[in-house]
Design a protein around this motif. Structure first.
Motif, mmCIF file in Angstrom:
data_model
loop_
_atom_site.group_PDB
_atom_site.id
_atom_site.type_symbol
_atom_site.label_atom_id
_atom_site.label_comp_id
_atom_site.label_asym_id
_atom_site.label_seq_id
_atom_site.Cartn_x
_atom_site.Cartn_y
_atom_site.Cartn_z
ATOM 1 N N TYR A 18 0.842 -1.289 -0.071
ATOM 2 C CA TYR A 18 0.044 -0.009 0.144
ATOM 3 C C TYR A 18 1.086 1.364 -0.013
ATOM 4 N N ARG A 19 2.173 1.216 0.909
ATOM 5 C CA ARG A 19 2.803 2.174 0.724
ATOM 6 C C ARG A 19 3.432 2.476 -0.735
ATOM 7 N N GLY A 20 3.797 1.479 -1.581
ATOM 8 C CA GLY A 20 4.086 1.465 -2.904
ATOM 9 C C GLY A 20 3.104 2.047 -3.839
ATOM 10 N N LEU A 21 1.764 1.789 -3.517
ATOM 11 C CA LEU A 21 0.850 2.354 -3.985
ATOM 12 C C LEU A 21 0.745 3.997 -3.933
ATOM 13 N N ARG A 22 0.872 4.204 -2.610
ATOM 14 C CA ARG A 22 0.841 5.676 -2.381
ATOM 15 C C ARG A 22 2.032 6.404 -2.949
ATOM 16 N N THR A 23 3.225 5.585 -3.164
ATOM 17 C CA THR A 23 4.373 6.464 -3.890
ATOM 18 C C THR A 23 4.013 6.427 -5.511
ATOM 19 N N TYR B 129 -1.180 7.450 3.287
ATOM 20 C CA TYR B 129 -1.095 9.035 3.469
ATOM 21 C C TYR B 129 -0.812 9.823 4.896
ATOM 22 N N ALA B 130 -1.641 9.324 5.544
ATOM 23 C CA ALA B 130 -1.577 10.064 6.846
ATOM 24 C C ALA B 130 -0.330 9.758 7.577
ATOM 25 N N ASN B 131 0.156 8.610 7.358
ATOM 26 C CA ASN B 131 1.387 8.335 8.267
ATOM 27 C C ASN B 131 2.527 9.032 7.422
ATOM 28 N N LEU B 132 2.518 9.555 6.149
ATOM 29 C CA LEU B 132 3.329 10.301 5.640
ATOM 30 C C LEU B 132 3.396 11.751 6.013
ATOM 31 N N GLY B 133 2.350 11.981 6.799
ATOM 32 C CA GLY B 133 2.268 13.566 7.513
ATOM 33 C C GLY B 133 1.206 14.385 6.607
ATOM 34 N N GLU B 134 0.798 13.679 5.452
ATOM 35 C CA GLU B 134 -0.221 14.561 4.746
ATOM 36 C C GLU B 134 -1.625 14.592 5.694
ATOM 37 N N LYS B 135 -2.354 15.808 5.432
ATOM 38 C CA LYS B 135 -3.563 15.772 6.357
ATOM 39 C C LYS B 135 -4.712 15.160 5.416
ATOM 40 N N THR B 136 -5.069 14.134 5.807
ATOM 41 C CA THR B 136 -6.197 13.092 4.905
ATOM 42 C C THR B 136 -7.464 13.112 5.411
#
Length: 290
Positions: free
Chosen positions: A125-130, A167-174
């Protein structure tokens, strides 16, 4: 007469028989029938032929996506490959019970990215986010992503909730909006109330959309549930208030994820595509029809 009887017996005993012993008999340990080696060979040939024939028949009548090549042939970009999520029986936290129609129903927890961040599924899922980050060519401050699938049960809701956590773990306000006004389940996954939801704003019963936002157990991730299910979901999603809602929320968040019904069942997803920057189609191997 006795003498003649004895002479007859002697004469009979002294006669040579027609049977002659040429060689001694040797015992045979292996039976003549059945021929096990021959039968095994015939069974192997017939079984292999039947199995191969059955495989070809099943493959011929199977109309589902079974490999990446089936997707590449249709000129579709593959953003990520998500492994199947298995249930760990030793971790009861992956299960929760919801009361539906007065009965206890067991549904699987789908927050794998939050509960087990080191698993291969979470990494996928982190790969999908990237992939989404680098494929977004828009320069807007907020990216709006719509996720759907061709049919039900193909993993679109599981994908969107775990992508939102990534996305939230990346620091984005989701923000995650449940626009599946047919069979919503997002409120069950996050254990929050379904009402009030987005339909209250779309129906004009609430003008302050910030009152509809619920905090989740994940830091940086907020959720807007579906609310009361309306009798006309397509019309209410096509209204101007839906466009205004997205416009208001884009000023408050970095990422907005929208969960929508399956494409082939209803037209809700097609209506929402004009409001988003990116569209993700979730395909499940062995489930999605070609």
């Amino acid at each position: 007469m006795r003498q003649k009887l004895e002479e007859a017996r002697i004469n009979e005993a002294s006669q040579t028989g027609k049977v002659r012993i040429i060689d001694k008999a040797h015992p045979v340990n292996n039976p003549i029938k059945p021929n096990k080696k021959f039968n095994l060979l015939i069974g192997l040939i017939l079984g292999l032929g039947f199995g191969v024939s059955l495989s070809f028949v099943i493959e011929f009548f199977n109309n589902t996506i079974m490999s990446i090549d089936d997707i590449v042939r249709r000129n579709l970009s593959i953003l990520a490959l998500i492994p199947s999520i298995t249930i760990d029986e030793n971790k009861q936290k992956t299960q929760k019970y919801i009361a539906l129609n007065g009965k206890a129903s067991n549904i699987q927890r789908r927050l794998i990215t939050h509960e087990n961040p080191k698993s291969p599924v979470s990494e996928a899922y982190r790969g999908l986010r990237t992939s989404l980050v680098y494929s977004d060519s828009h320069n807007e401050d907020c990216s709006v992503i719509l996720i759907s699938s061709p049919g039900p049960g193909e993993g679109k809701t599981t994908t969107i909730v775990n992508l939102a956590i990534a996305y939230a773990n990346l620091g984005e306000k989701t923000l995650l909006i449940d626009c599946d006004l047919r069979k919503p389940v997002t409120h069950n996954i996050f254990s929050i109330d379904k009402d009030p939801g987005i339909t209250r704003f779309l129906a004009g019963k609430e003008d302050d959309i910030s009152k509809l936002i619920s905090n989740s157990e994940v830091n940086g991730l907020d959720v807007i549930t579906c609310g009361a299910i309306p009798p006309n979901p397509s019309e209410i999603l096509a209204s101007k208030r839906m466009k205004n809602a997205i416009k208001l929320l884009k000023s408050k968040y970095d990422i907005i994820l929208i969960d929508s019904p399956p494409l082939l069942a209803v037209t809700d997803s097609y209506i929402l595509t004009k409001l988003v920057n990116q569209f993700i189609l979730v395909i499940r191997m062995g489930k999605t029809e070609k």
